[in-house]
Write a protein that holds these residues in place. Structure first.
Motif, PDB file in Angstrom:
ATOM      1  N   MET A   1       0.866 -23.516 -36.624  1.00 28.30           N
ATOM      2  CA  MET A   1       2.208 -23.159 -36.188  1.00 28.30           C
ATOM      3  C   MET A   1       2.458 -21.504 -36.368  1.00 28.30           C
ATOM      4  O   MET A   1       2.170 -21.209 -37.554  1.00 28.30           O
ATOM      5  N   TRP A   2       3.155 -20.727 -35.270  1.00 27.82           N
ATOM      6  CA  TRP A   2       3.426 -19.583 -35.467  1.00 27.82           C
ATOM      7  C   TRP A   2       4.676 -19.277 -34.812  1.00 27.82           C
ATOM      8  O   TRP A   2       5.387 -18.256 -35.175  1.00 27.82           O
ATOM      9  N   LEU A   3       4.907 -19.886 -33.768  1.00 26.71           N
ATOM     10  CA  LEU A   3       6.347 -19.718 -32.972  1.00 26.71           C
ATOM     11  C   LEU A   3       7.224 -20.031 -33.689  1.00 26.71           C
ATOM     12  O   LEU A   3       7.194 -20.732 -34.756  1.00 26.71           O
ATOM     13  N   PRO A   4       8.509 -19.547 -33.397  1.00 30.00           N
ATOM     14  CA  PRO A   4       9.863 -19.975 -34.257  1.00 30.00           C
ATOM     15  C   PRO A   4      10.234 -21.204 -33.993  1.00 30.00           C
ATOM     16  O   PRO A   4       9.783 -22.088 -33.263  1.00 30.00           O
ATOM     17  N   LEU A   5      10.907 -21.645 -35.169  1.00 32.44           N
ATOM     18  CA  LEU A   5      11.684 -22.846 -34.961  1.00 32.44           C
ATOM     19  C   LEU A   5      12.721 -22.487 -34.419  1.00 32.44           C
ATOM     20  O   LEU A   5      13.729 -21.773 -34.715  1.00 32.44           O
ATOM     21  N   VAL A   6      13.102 -23.300 -33.335  1.00 28.66           N
ATOM     22  CA  VAL A   6      14.362 -23.003 -32.305  1.00 28.66           C
ATOM     23  C   VAL A   6      15.592 -24.165 -32.746  1.00 28.66           C
ATOM     24  O   VAL A   6      15.172 -25.279 -32.776  1.00 28.66           O
ATOM     25  N   VAL A   7      16.612 -23.736 -33.004  1.00 26.99           N
ATOM     26  CA  VAL A   7      17.878 -24.557 -33.379  1.00 26.99           C
ATOM     27  C   VAL A   7      18.844 -24.421 -32.329  1.00 26.99           C
ATOM     28  O   VAL A   7      19.226 -23.340 -32.344  1.00 26.99           O
ATOM     29  N   GLY A   8      19.260 -25.847 -31.885  1.00 26.45           N
ATOM     30  CA  GLY A   8      20.420 -25.701 -31.197  1.00 26.45           C
ATOM     31  C   GLY A   8      21.655 -25.603 -31.875  1.00 26.45           C
ATOM     32  O   GLY A   8      21.691 -26.598 -32.853  1.00 26.45           O
ATOM     33  N   VAL A   9      22.617 -24.826 -31.814  1.00 28.88           N
ATOM     34  CA  VAL A   9      23.782 -24.612 -32.589  1.00 28.88           C
ATOM     35  C   VAL A   9      24.921 -24.688 -31.688  1.00 28.88           C
ATOM     36  O   VAL A   9      25.175 -23.806 -30.594  1.00 28.88           O
ATOM     37  N   ASP A  10      25.927 -25.616 -32.009  1.00 26.00           N
ATOM     38  CA  ASP A  10      27.027 -25.733 -31.254  1.00 26.00           C
ATOM     39  C   ASP A  10      28.367 -25.755 -32.172  1.00 26.00           C
ATOM     40  O   ASP A  10      29.692 -26.029 -31.890  1.00 26.00           O
ATOM     41  N   GLY A  11      28.123 -25.533 -33.445  1.00 21.49           N
ATOM     42  CA  GLY A  11      29.328 -25.685 -34.451  1.00 21.49           C
ATOM     43  C   GLY A  11      29.680 -27.021 -34.882  1.00 21.49           C
ATOM     44  O   GLY A  11      30.547 -27.081 -35.764  1.00 21.49           O
ATOM     45  N   SER A  12      28.980 -28.167 -34.554  1.00 20.92           N
ATOM     46  CA  SER A  12      29.367 -29.295 -34.674  1.00 20.92           C
ATOM     47  C   SER A  12      28.661 -29.743 -36.185  1.00 20.92           C
ATOM     48  O   SER A  12      27.616 -28.852 -36.594  1.00 20.92           O
ATOM     49  N   PRO A  13      29.098 -30.784 -36.809  1.00 24.11           N
ATOM     50  CA  PRO A  13      28.437 -30.964 -38.065  1.00 24.11           C
ATOM     51  C   PRO A  13      27.000 -31.470 -38.197  1.00 24.11           C
ATOM     52  O   PRO A  13      26.201 -31.077 -38.840  1.00 24.11           O
ATOM     53  N   SER A  14      26.670 -32.094 -36.986  1.00 24.61           N
ATOM     54  CA  SER A  14      25.156 -32.387 -36.636  1.00 24.61           C
ATOM     55  C   SER A  14      24.502 -31.128 -36.767  1.00 24.61           C
ATOM     56  O   SER A  14      23.532 -31.186 -37.382  1.00 24.61           O
ATOM     57  N   SER A  39      26.367 -21.417 -23.446  1.00 23.08           N
ATOM     58  CA  SER A  39      27.613 -20.693 -23.260  1.00 23.08           C
ATOM     59  C   SER A  39      28.543 -21.714 -22.087  1.00 23.08           C
ATOM     60  O   SER A  39      29.558 -21.570 -21.983  1.00 23.08           O
ATOM     61  N   MET A  40      27.624 -22.714 -21.731  1.00 20.46           N
ATOM     62  CA  MET A  40      28.434 -23.622 -20.593  1.00 20.46           C
ATOM     63  C   MET A  40      28.579 -24.898 -21.123  1.00 20.46           C
ATOM     64  O   MET A  40      28.271 -25.461 -22.127  1.00 20.46           O
ATOM     65  N   GLY A  41      29.572 -25.893 -20.587  1.00 16.00           N
ATOM     66  CA  GLY A  41      29.668 -27.240 -20.949  1.00 16.00           C
ATOM     67  C   GLY A  41      28.499 -28.027 -20.679  1.00 16.00           C
ATOM     68  O   GLY A  41      27.644 -27.806 -20.314  1.00 16.00           O
ATOM     69  N   PRO A  42      28.887 -29.410 -20.690  1.00 12.94           N
ATOM     70  CA  PRO A  42      27.754 -30.336 -20.415  1.00 12.94           C
ATOM     71  C   PRO A  42      27.361 -30.392 -19.102  1.00 12.94           C
ATOM     72  O   PRO A  42      26.222 -30.634 -18.636  1.00 12.94           O
ATOM     73  N   GLU A  43      28.231 -29.809 -17.998  1.00 16.88           N
ATOM     74  CA  GLU A  43      27.588 -29.589 -16.573  1.00 16.88           C
ATOM     75  C   GLU A  43      27.546 -28.094 -16.535  1.00 16.88           C
ATOM     76  O   GLU A  43      28.331 -27.270 -16.818  1.00 16.88           O
ATOM     77  N   ASP A  44      26.498 -27.830 -15.634  1.00 15.65           N
ATOM     78  CA  ASP A  44      26.372 -26.343 -15.463  1.00 15.65           C
ATOM     79  C   ASP A  44      27.228 -25.535 -14.752  1.00 15.65           C
ATOM     80  O   ASP A  44      27.186 -24.404 -14.931  1.00 15.65           O
ATOM     81  N   ASP A  45      28.228 -26.192 -14.182  1.00 12.95           N
ATOM     82  CA  ASP A  45      29.418 -25.526 -13.301  1.00 12.95           C
ATOM     83  C   ASP A  45      30.721 -25.537 -14.201  1.00 12.95           C
ATOM     84  O   ASP A  45      31.520 -25.207 -13.805  1.00 12.95           O
ATOM     85  N   VAL A  46      30.635 -25.985 -15.529  1.00 14.86           N
ATOM     86  CA  VAL A  46      31.687 -25.979 -16.192  1.00 14.86           C
ATOM     87  C   VAL A  46      31.642 -24.801 -17.171  1.00 14.86           C
ATOM     88  O   VAL A  46      30.810 -25.060 -18.257  1.00 14.86           O
ATOM     89  N   ASP A  84      23.110 -18.470 -20.975  1.00 17.36           N
ATOM     90  CA  ASP A  84      24.300 -18.995 -19.932  1.00 17.36           C
ATOM     91  C   ASP A  84      23.974 -20.312 -19.160  1.00 17.36           C
ATOM     92  O   ASP A  84      23.620 -20.091 -17.931  1.00 17.36           O
ATOM     93  N   ALA A  85      23.934 -21.133 -19.785  1.00 15.21           N
ATOM     94  CA  ALA A  85      23.579 -22.532 -19.179  1.00 15.21           C
ATOM     95  C   ALA A  85      24.199 -23.434 -20.121  1.00 15.21           C
ATOM     96  O   ALA A  85      24.744 -23.638 -20.815  1.00 15.21           O
ATOM     97  N   ALA A  86      23.846 -24.915 -19.450  1.00 13.63           N
ATOM     98  CA  ALA A  86      24.446 -26.066 -20.269  1.00 13.63           C
ATOM     99  C   ALA A  86      23.462 -26.450 -21.234  1.00 13.63           C
ATOM    100  O   ALA A  86      22.472 -25.872 -21.353  1.00 13.63           O
ATOM    101  N   PRO A  87      24.089 -27.229 -22.283  1.00 11.75           N
ATOM    102  CA  PRO A  87      23.333 -27.425 -23.470  1.00 11.75           C
ATOM    103  C   PRO A  87      21.940 -27.903 -23.358  1.00 11.75           C
ATOM    104  O   PRO A  87      20.704 -27.291 -23.940  1.00 11.75           O
ATOM    105  N   VAL A  88      21.604 -28.821 -22.416  1.00 12.06           N
ATOM    106  CA  VAL A  88      20.110 -29.366 -22.246  1.00 12.06           C
ATOM    107  C   VAL A  88      19.328 -28.244 -21.512  1.00 12.06           C
ATOM    108  O   VAL A  88      18.266 -28.315 -22.326  1.00 12.06           O
ATOM    109  N   ARG A  89      19.684 -27.844 -20.697  1.00 15.56           N
ATOM    110  CA  ARG A  89      18.943 -26.677 -19.938  1.00 15.56           C
ATOM    111  C   ARG A  89      18.595 -25.623 -20.954  1.00 15.56           C
ATOM    112  O   ARG A  89      17.454 -24.902 -20.980  1.00 15.56           O
ATOM    113  N   ALA A  90      19.390 -24.922 -21.802  1.00 14.30           N
ATOM    114  CA  ALA A  90      19.297 -24.062 -22.636  1.00 14.30           C
ATOM    115  C   ALA A  90      18.285 -24.439 -23.519  1.00 14.30           C
ATOM    116  O   ALA A  90      17.270 -23.659 -24.003  1.00 14.30           O
ATOM    117  N   LEU A  91      18.481 -25.540 -24.262  1.00 12.95           N
ATOM    118  CA  LEU A  91      17.426 -26.076 -25.309  1.00 12.95           C
ATOM    119  C   LEU A  91      16.107 -26.329 -24.694  1.00 12.95           C
ATOM    120  O   LEU A  91      15.169 -26.017 -25.272  1.00 12.95           O
TER     121      LEU A  91
END
Length: 289
Positions: A1-14, A39-46, A84-91
């Motif tokens: 392993m040498w690449l970073p650990l990527v963490v999804g952050v949205d401010g939720s407790p989880s 930066s976008m919501g669950p749907e790409d256009d929101v 600048d994408a929905a959460p799934v795409r961004a992650l």
């Protein structure tokens, strides 16, 4: 392993639980952290408010996350990114350049009765790298229980990536590995009986030995305990998850296939395991397609 650990952050407790887990592991693995916020919501256009408001909120959220990470361990290098994408795409984009992708079991979505959020489920089924799903309150096993990594093994062909991931984590943590495989006698068979059961058990033992052989050789200091059990792999792993802080399983990936690629065992442990779960993609060869 040498690449970073990527963490999804949205401010939720989880997501904050996921961040804490990732900081600890980054320190152990001597890896940087890369925090990603969509930066976008669950749907790409929101878009969540105006672009300026969304960006300001994202910057503030990530600044708070960086502060939390540094308070937990000031030696871990942390970078941030607003996508600048929905959460799934961004992650999923983040999974292209990650040692592992760390997410919380739930985000800000509704349907609180569900044990795993839709974003975490979609990412677990499609990411290119290992995905670690951290459930709130699962940072450690119960007091007095030895810290060991639980590894679910199907066979050498479909579990090699998960096996190596588990051994790497165990070596860095100074832990052992409890490797578990399950077998069951087909319901409709004319050869049922003690002899058939013994044959199936021996075959499962052989499969487990073959799956572990290479990683055992590479990591001789890791203590390994084998369990070959009759029954459902799903049930056995779920019961065992109560006495570990990390469960590692493989997740088959087929090149060219779209959608969520998760088996029944994957779904079960993601939804019902009481510990943190790591799903490690295993790419199937063209001959198996």
């Amino acid at each position: 392993m040498w690449l970073p650990l990527v963490v999804g952050v949205d401010g939720s407790p989880s997501s904050l639980s996921a961040l804490d887990w990732a900081v600890d592991e980054a320190a152990r693995l001597s890896l940087p952290l890369h925090l990603v916020h969509a930066s976008m919501g669950p749907e790409d256009d929101v878009v969540l408010g105006t672009p300026e408001a969304a960006r300001g909120k994202a910057d503030a959220l990530l600044a708070s996350a960086v502060e939390s990470a540094h308070l937990r361990n000031p030696d871990v290098k942390v970078t941030v990114e607003v996508v600048d994408a929905a959460p799934v795409r961004a992650l999923l984009e983040g999974s292209h350049n990650a040692s592992a992708l760390v997410v919380g079991a739930r985000g800000h979505g509704g349907l609180e009765a569900l044990l795993l959020g839709s974003v975490s489920l979609a990412v677990a089924g499609r990411a290119l790298c290992p995905v670690v799903v951290v459930r709130d309150g699962t940072s450690a096993p119960p007091e007095g229980v030895p810290h060991r990594i639980l590894l679910g093994v199907e066979d050498a062909a479909s579990s090699s990536a998960a096996v190596e991931f588990a051994f790497q984590m165990a070596e860095v943590r100074g832990q052992g590995v409890d490797a578990v495989t399950a077998w069951c006698c087909p319901a409709l068979t004319s050869a049922a009986g003690p002899g058939r059961d013994a044959q199936l058990a021996r075959h499962a033992e052989t499969q487990l030995d073959e799956a572990l052989h290479r990683s055992e050789s590479k990591h001789p200091m890791v203590d390994v305990r084998r369990t070959v059990a009759r029954g459902s792999a799903r049930d056995i792993l779920l019961r065992s998850s109560a006495t570990t802080d990390l469960l590692v399983v493989g997740a088959r990936r087929r090149r060219g296939r779209v959608g969520i690629l998760l088996g029944k065992v994957n779904h079960a442990v993601l939804h019902y395991a009481t510990c943190t779960v790591a799903l490690v993609p295993q790419w199937e060869t063209p001959e198996k397609l």
